[in-house]
Design a protein around this motif. Structure first.
Motif, PDB file in Angstrom:
ATOM      1  N   LEU A 108      -1.194   8.144  -4.087  1.00 45.89           N
ATOM      2  CA  LEU A 108      -1.689   6.815  -4.490  1.00 45.89           C
ATOM      3  C   LEU A 108      -2.792   7.008  -5.534  1.00 45.89           C
ATOM      4  N   MET A 109      -2.635   6.288  -6.593  1.00 47.07           N
ATOM      5  CA  MET A 109      -3.531   6.514  -7.728  1.00 47.07           C
ATOM      6  C   MET A 109      -4.885   5.825  -7.545  1.00 47.07           C
ATOM      7  N   ARG A 110      -5.956   6.487  -8.000  1.00 47.76           N
ATOM      8  CA  ARG A 110      -7.290   5.894  -8.041  1.00 47.76           C
ATOM      9  C   ARG A 110      -7.872   6.144  -9.435  1.00 47.76           C
ATOM     10  N   PHE A 121       5.971   9.494  -4.711  1.00 53.88           N
ATOM     11  CA  PHE A 121       5.288   8.906  -5.883  1.00 53.88           C
ATOM     12  C   PHE A 121       5.802   7.496  -6.111  1.00 53.88           C
ATOM     13  N   ASN A 122       4.891   6.581  -6.414  1.00 55.89           N
ATOM     14  CA  ASN A 122       5.307   5.214  -6.758  1.00 55.89           C
ATOM     15  C   ASN A 122       5.807   5.198  -8.193  1.00 55.89           C
ATOM     16  N   ILE A 123       7.007   4.664  -8.363  1.00 57.19           N
ATOM     17  CA  ILE A 123       7.624   4.646  -9.691  1.00 57.19           C
ATOM     18  C   ILE A 123       8.002   3.196  -9.994  1.00 57.19           C
ATOM     19  N   MET A 183      12.999   2.819  -1.032  1.00 55.06           N
ATOM     20  CA  MET A 183      12.756   1.413  -1.376  1.00 55.06           C
ATOM     21  C   MET A 183      11.469   1.009  -0.659  1.00 55.06           C
ATOM     22  N   ASP A 184      10.414   0.803  -1.476  1.00 48.35           N
ATOM     23  CA  ASP A 184       9.089   0.463  -0.944  1.00 48.35           C
ATOM     24  C   ASP A 184       9.037  -1.027  -0.603  1.00 48.35           C
ATOM     25  N   ASP A 185       8.114  -1.402   0.262  1.00 48.20           N
ATOM     26  CA  ASP A 185       7.862  -2.822   0.618  1.00 48.20           C
ATOM     27  C   ASP A 185       9.140  -3.513   1.090  1.00 48.20           C
ATOM     28  N   ASP A 212       7.786  -2.883   4.972  1.00 47.33           N
ATOM     29  CA  ASP A 212       6.496  -3.338   4.441  1.00 47.33           C
ATOM     30  C   ASP A 212       5.466  -3.531   5.548  1.00 47.33           C
ATOM     31  N   GLN A 213       4.212  -3.186   5.203  1.00 48.62           N
ATOM     32  CA  GLN A 213       3.142  -3.247   6.207  1.00 48.62           C
ATOM     33  C   GLN A 213       2.846  -4.665   6.693  1.00 48.62           C
ATOM     34  N   SER A 214       3.251  -5.665   5.924  1.00 48.55           N
ATOM     35  CA  SER A 214       2.992  -7.039   6.374  1.00 48.55           C
ATOM     36  C   SER A 214       3.751  -7.326   7.679  1.00 48.55           C
ATOM     37  N   ILE A 274       0.621   1.304   9.743  1.00 48.33           N
ATOM     38  CA  ILE A 274       0.335   1.361  11.190  1.00 48.33           C
ATOM     39  C   ILE A 274      -1.162   1.614  11.404  1.00 48.33           C
ATOM     40  N   GLU A 275      -1.765   0.700  12.171  1.00 50.93           N
ATOM     41  CA  GLU A 275      -3.215   0.789  12.346  1.00 50.93           C
ATOM     42  C   GLU A 275      -3.614   0.932  13.807  1.00 50.93           C
ATOM     43  N   THR A 276      -2.718   0.542  14.756  1.00 49.41           N
ATOM     44  CA  THR A 276      -3.135   0.515  16.165  1.00 49.41           C
ATOM     45  C   THR A 276      -2.116   1.230  17.065  1.00 49.41           C
ATOM     46  N   GLY A 336       0.143   5.100   8.016  1.00 57.06           N
ATOM     47  CA  GLY A 336      -0.859   4.048   8.197  1.00 57.06           C
ATOM     48  C   GLY A 336      -2.231   4.634   8.488  1.00 57.06           C
ATOM     49  N   TYR A 337      -3.236   3.733   8.479  1.00 54.42           N
ATOM     50  CA  TYR A 337      -4.614   4.183   8.688  1.00 54.42           C
ATOM     51  C   TYR A 337      -4.787   4.862  10.046  1.00 54.42           C
ATOM     52  N   PHE A 338      -3.902   4.507  11.003  1.00 56.94           N
ATOM     53  CA  PHE A 338      -4.017   5.100  12.336  1.00 56.94           C
ATOM     54  C   PHE A 338      -3.923   6.636  12.226  1.00 56.94           C
TER      55      PHE A 338
HETATM   56  N1  C2E Z   1      -4.390  -2.342   5.335  1.00 56.96           N
HETATM   57  C1  C2E Z   1      -3.736  -1.191   5.372  1.00 56.96           C
HETATM   58  N2  C2E Z   1      -3.320  -0.642   4.223  1.00 56.96           N
HETATM   59  C2  C2E Z   1      -2.677   0.549   4.291  1.00 56.96           C
HETATM   60  C3  C2E Z   1      -2.417   1.188   5.496  1.00 56.96           C
HETATM   61  N3  C2E Z   1      -1.737   2.318   5.239  1.00 56.96           N
HETATM   62  C4  C2E Z   1      -1.586   2.384   3.902  1.00 56.96           C
HETATM   63  N4  C2E Z   1      -2.163   1.310   3.321  1.00 56.96           N
HETATM   64  C5  C2E Z   1      -2.228   0.983   1.899  1.00 56.96           C
HETATM   65  O1  C2E Z   1      -1.014   0.457   1.507  1.00 56.96           O
HETATM   66  C6  C2E Z   1      -0.671   0.856   0.200  1.00 56.96           C
HETATM   67  C7  C2E Z   1       0.595   1.590   0.248  1.00 56.96           C
HETATM   68  O2  C2E Z   1       1.076   1.810  -1.000  1.00 56.96           O
HETATM   69  P1  C2E Z   1       2.165   0.912  -1.728  1.00 56.96           P
HETATM   70  O3  C2E Z   1       2.820  -0.007  -0.786  1.00 56.96           O
HETATM   71  O4  C2E Z   1       3.020   1.838  -2.499  1.00 56.96           O
HETATM   72  O5  C2E Z   1       1.307   0.015  -2.706  1.00 56.96           O
HETATM   73  C8  C2E Z   1       0.598   0.622  -3.760  1.00 56.96           C
HETATM   74  C9  C2E Z   1       1.457   0.731  -4.981  1.00 56.96           C
HETATM   75  O6  C2E Z   1       2.302  -0.389  -5.117  1.00 56.96           O
HETATM   76  C10 C2E Z   1       0.408   0.678  -6.046  1.00 56.96           C
HETATM   77  N5  C2E Z   1       0.129   2.061  -6.466  1.00 56.96           N
HETATM   78  C11 C2E Z   1      -0.754   2.940  -5.976  1.00 56.96           C
HETATM   79  N6  C2E Z   1      -0.676   4.090  -6.629  1.00 56.96           N
HETATM   80  C12 C2E Z   1       0.326   3.936  -7.544  1.00 56.96           C
HETATM   81  C13 C2E Z   1       0.907   4.773  -8.548  1.00 56.96           C
HETATM   82  O7  C2E Z   1       0.576   5.952  -8.713  1.00 56.96           O
HETATM   83  N7  C2E Z   1       1.922   4.229  -9.320  1.00 56.96           N
HETATM   84  C14 C2E Z   1       2.338   2.960  -9.157  1.00 56.96           C
HETATM   85  N8  C2E Z   1       3.322   2.500  -9.946  1.00 56.96           N
HETATM   86  N9  C2E Z   1       1.821   2.143  -8.220  1.00 56.96           N
HETATM   87  C15 C2E Z   1       0.830   2.635  -7.441  1.00 56.96           C
HETATM   88  O8  C2E Z   1      -0.770   0.130  -5.543  1.00 56.96           O
HETATM   89  C16 C2E Z   1      -0.499  -0.304  -4.227  1.00 56.96           C
HETATM   90  C17 C2E Z   1      -1.724  -0.258  -3.385  1.00 56.96           C
HETATM   91  O9  C2E Z   1      -2.157   1.016  -3.212  1.00 56.96           O
HETATM   92  P2  C2E Z   1      -3.352   1.313  -2.242  1.00 56.96           P
HETATM   93  O10 C2E Z   1      -4.461   0.373  -2.505  1.00 56.96           O
HETATM   94  O11 C2E Z   1      -3.594   2.766  -2.321  1.00 56.96           O
HETATM   95  O12 C2E Z   1      -2.773   0.931  -0.888  1.00 56.96           O
HETATM   96  C18 C2E Z   1      -1.836   1.730  -0.248  1.00 56.96           C
HETATM   97  C19 C2E Z   1      -2.418   2.209   1.071  1.00 56.96           C
HETATM   98  O13 C2E Z   1      -3.783   2.573   0.983  1.00 56.96           O
HETATM   99  C20 C2E Z   1      -2.885   0.570   6.703  1.00 56.96           C
HETATM  100  O14 C2E Z   1      -2.700   1.052   7.812  1.00 56.96           O
HETATM  101  N10 C2E Z   1      -3.517  -0.605   6.586  1.00 56.96           N
END
Ligand code: C2E
Length: 509
Positions: free
Chosen positions: A293-295, A349-351, A411-413, A435-437, A471-473, A490-492
């Motif tokens: 996950l990118m920052r 990797f997210n693409i 397939m994400d989400d 999806d986490q929702s 997954i958190e709990t 998940g954060y758990f």
């Molecule tokens: N509340 C909660 N959140 C959790 C939990 N487990 C994981 N997450 C968060 O859910 C997001 C999962 O990534 P995503 O669905 O691909 O969703 C990603 C993805 O769509 C996008 N993203 C992040 N890095 C990249 C990247 O390198 N390339 C692309 N294209 N998109 C990226 O940004 C979105 C958000 O990324 P993050 O903020 O890192 O947020 C991540 C992660 O920190 C949990 O238990 N509870």
């Protein structure tokens, strides 16, 4: 984004040119104000100085007149002539000393006894007369000083050479003249009658002792000469400053005006860094992989989360080089420690759709997998369901190439978008990430539980590998365990962390 228009090339060029002209105009104003003040000050000083010097010259004539005043009315004998000649020799600037009676000169220092006519009415203030020459030295200007004592008197010829020298010396930045009555002498010593001075700003100063004026005219050409003489540094500096300001305007508009340029800059400086979140086995909860996950590690603002910059990166197409940067960093950091990774460890990797426009993705995946040739890993490309990829010749050849290399597609989400079964089959999707929702709704109410069950049921029917995200709990784990899902995330189990922290926490030593 509202300032994006500032970044357009022609707006940047126009504003930069405007900045150039504003600074240049201010420079011109400052220079002309400064030089016109300086010029006025200098010319006023020249005027005062010229009056002082002409007064000094005429004082000599007055001194000579004082000395021969007692001879006025006496006969022109040898003693008188000698006395007159003595004054010519003794007093500076005095060329001739003459005595007159009424309107007739009767005794001169030059010729002794000589009868000549004197037009006393032409003398300004009855004292001074400018002459362009006399019979002895025609064409050589002089000024006659007259002292009248009851109809008789003294006439003293003062050499014009000194006067026009004064004019010449003090007229460097203006046209300076000596005016006596309606006659005037220019700096070349030429005598003129009436007006006829050049155009320009005029100044005048009258002598307190003698009936003459010093006048000067500041012509346009004088202004320019003054500017070049006294503001040379400013003349060079202001255009340079204007060019610098225009350049800075252009550069700043390129940066401040456009968030895209800011992203580009950050990309060039490699400020985008990978964070990794663990993905664990759905049964024994052991580490099986990590999602990258990118920052944005911003030098001033600190760590910026993806939702603040990914949308713009996708919109601008910068997401492609940014993801390549992620892949390269993960490859370079994990490659050397690959032996410590669990077997079949996968990197996700997210693409986004933008990656499927050319075949560079294939090359990047090849390079990535090559770095782990001694301890192979699985490479998972996660496509979001919200942004479906268009089916085309190039996407199909790309997917085929990826499959041949063993790259997996996730397939994400899943559950939030509109992907159909045909779509999932067409692109050979291997993994579904619920999806986490949906996971987040577990335990909230009976209806929510029903929806989660249905999504999981649908995913299972598609017979794909399933990952439950978010997954958190413990309650969520307990709820999901009977479904025998393949992976949990998940954060758990762990939040996304920097690579070094991920290695310290999760890799075997
Ligand atoms: N509340 C909660 N959140 C959790 C939990 N487990 C994981 N997450 C968060 O859910 C997001 C999962 O990534 P995503 O669905 O691909 O969703 C990603 C993805 O769509 C996008 N993203 C992040 N890095 C990249 C990247 O390198 N390339 C692309 N294209 N998109 C990226 O940004 C979105 C958000 O990324 P993050 O903020 O890192 O947020 C991540 C992660 O920190 C949990 O238990 N509870």
């Amino acid at each position: 984004m509202a300032l994006n228009w500032l970044n357009r090339p022609y707006i940047r060029i126009c504003l930069s040119v405007l900045a150039f002209f504003i600074v240049a105009a201010l420079g011109v104003l400052a220079i002309s104000w400064q030089t016109s003040q300086g010029l006025r000050r200098d010319t006023a000083a020249s005027l005062a100085q010229s009056v002082r010097l002409v007064d000094m010259t005429l004082n000599n004539a007055s001194t000579a007149a004082d000395s021969v005043q007692h001879l006025v009315g006496q006969d022109c004998d040898q003693d008188v002539i000698q006395a007159l000649r003595w004054e010519v020799a003794r007093v500076p600037n005095v060329r001739t000393v003459n005595l007159y009676r009424g309107d007739t000169i009767y005794c001169t220092s030059l010729f002794g006894k000589k009868i000549d006519y004197v037009s006393t009415d032409k003398y300004a203030g009855e004292t001074l007369l400018l002459m362009s020459g006399n019979p002895v030295t025609p064409g050589h200007p002089l000024i006659a000083y007259r002292r009248d004592i009851k109809g008789n008197g003294i006439l003293i010829g003062v050499d014009g050479y000194f006067l026009h020298n004064i004019l010449e010396l003090l007229s460097t930045h203006a046209y300076l003249i000596l005016q006596v009555g309606d006659q005037w002498m220019d700096s070349k010593g030429k005598i003129h009658q009436g007006e006829g001075w050049p155009d320009g700003t005029r100044m005048a100063l009258a002598s307190a002792r003698y009936p003459y004026n010093m006048r000067l005219v500041i012509r346009n050409s004088d202004q320019w000469r003054y500017v070049f003489d006294y503001a040379t540094v400013s003349l060079v500096l202001f255009p340079l400053v204007s060019i610098f300001i225009a350049f800075m305007t252009y550069m700043l508009l390129g940066r401040v005006g456009s968030p895209i340029s800011t992203l580009k800059d950050a990309l060039a400086k490699k400020q985008f860094v990978p964070f990794l979140q663990p993905v664990v086995d759905g049964t024994n909860h052991r580490l099986t992989g990590g999602e990258v996950l990118m920052r944005w590690q911003h030098p001033q603002s600190g760590l910026i989360p993806p939702y603040q910059f990914i949308p713009l990166a996708e919109e601008s197409g910068l997401i492609v080089p940014m993801t390549r940067l992620m892949m390269a960093q993960v490859r370079d950091q994990f490659g050397p420690v690959a032996a410590q990774l669990p077997d079949n460890f996968h990197f996700g990797f997210n693409i986004c759709a933008g990656h499927f426009k050319d075949l560079t993705l294939v090359e990047d995946c090849k390079a990535f997998l090559h770095a782990f040739k001694d301890k192979p890993v699985l490479l998972v490309l996660e496509l979001t369901e919200r942004e479906l990829i268009e089916s085309s010749e190039i996407t199909h050849s790309l997917f085929s190439a990826l499959r041949r290399m063993g790259v997996l597609i996730a397939m994400d989400d899943f559950g939030t978008g509109h992907s159909s079964l045909t779509y999932l089959q067409k692109f050979h999707i291997d993994i579904l990430k619920i999806d986490q929702s949906f996971i987040g709704r577990i335990g909230t109410d009976a209806l929510a539980g029903h929806i989660v069950d249905n999504v999981i049921d649908l995913a299972k029917r598609l017979q794909m590998v399933i990952v439950a995200e978010g997954i958190e709990t413990q309650e969520q784990i307990d709820y999901l365990t009977p479904f025998h899902l393949d992976y949990f995330q998940g954060y758990f189990f762990g939040k996304p962390v920097p690579v070094t922290e991920f290695m310290e926490k999760w890799l075997q030593r």
